[in-house]
Enzyme design. Sequence first.
Site, PDB file in Angstrom:
ATOM      1  N   ALA A  65    -163.410 -56.587 -27.806  1.00 30.09           N
ATOM      2  CA  ALA A  65    -163.395 -57.833 -28.835  1.00 30.09           C
ATOM      3  C   ALA A  65    -163.839 -57.305 -30.390  1.00 30.09           C
ATOM      4  O   ALA A  65    -163.383 -57.703 -31.320  1.00 30.09           O
ATOM      5  CB  ALA A  65    -163.980 -59.042 -28.292  1.00 30.09           C
ATOM      6  N   GLU A  66    -164.863 -56.552 -30.160  1.00 30.60           N
ATOM      7  CA  GLU A  66    -165.627 -56.043 -31.367  1.00 30.60           C
ATOM      8  C   GLU A  66    -164.728 -55.095 -32.071  1.00 30.60           C
ATOM      9  O   GLU A  66    -164.573 -55.276 -33.443  1.00 30.60           O
ATOM     10  CB  GLU A  66    -167.004 -55.548 -30.978  1.00 30.60           C
ATOM     11  CG  GLU A  66    -168.074 -56.637 -30.649  1.00 30.60           C
ATOM     12  CD  GLU A  66    -168.498 -57.606 -31.838  1.00 30.60           C
ATOM     13  OE1 GLU A  66    -167.861 -57.337 -32.974  1.00 30.60           O
ATOM     14  OE2 GLU A  66    -169.127 -58.494 -31.390  1.00 30.60           O
ATOM     15  N   THR A  67    -164.315 -53.858 -31.583  1.00 28.11           N
ATOM     16  CA  THR A  67    -164.061 -52.752 -32.339  1.00 28.11           C
ATOM     17  C   THR A  67    -162.784 -52.186 -31.611  1.00 28.11           C
ATOM     18  O   THR A  67    -162.291 -50.960 -31.848  1.00 28.11           O
ATOM     19  CB  THR A  67    -164.976 -51.749 -32.552  1.00 28.11           C
ATOM     20  OG1 THR A  67    -165.235 -51.334 -31.114  1.00 28.11           O
ATOM     21  CG2 THR A  67    -166.051 -52.438 -33.528  1.00 28.11           C
TER      22      THR A  67
END
Length: 194
Positions: A65-67
């Site tokens: 989800a982040e990167t």
Amino acid sequence: MKKIMGLFRKKRVILLVFIGFLFILFFQSNWLGKWMYPIPYKDEITKHANEQQIDPLLVAAIIRAETNYQVGKKSHKGALGIMQLMPDTANWLMEKKSGREQKWSLDQLHLEAEPSIELGTFYLNSLIKQYHNNIPAAVAAYNAGPGNVNKWLKQGTWDGRLETAKEQIPFPETRNYVTKVFHYYTKYKKVYGA
């Protein structure tokens, strides 16, 4: 003409059998799932998640989800690394871990996967403890910060449950983030059997 029609029917049957075989191969196996939901840095994630007694698949979902596992990312707010830690938070975490054998630099956190995974899982574990094993609240705090989540829980803005996150979390970014993390977490559990 009958010969041509007979040949056409045989080819159609062979094609249907082949398509059926492909369907079984791809959709009834984990191969397609693992192709759609790979986990790069699986060894590092597993190592640090296990050290922190966190499900590695939750850590993988946060990273996705982040990167999407891309090192060298920097958010518009200044968060660094594949687990997107703010520099102040990262420095605080490194201070807390200073008794450990290695201290990471912010450049390493930004450009290498393992420092980000080590500090990110350490931080996630501290949030899970802070929220008494309430994983949705810890994930929301990972994105919005504990101060905001504490305020929402104290004021009754959000009850801390995943089922109400979409309706009650006041920050659209955090609402979407929590939803995305748990979407990936569910997919990972289905594909990797946890």
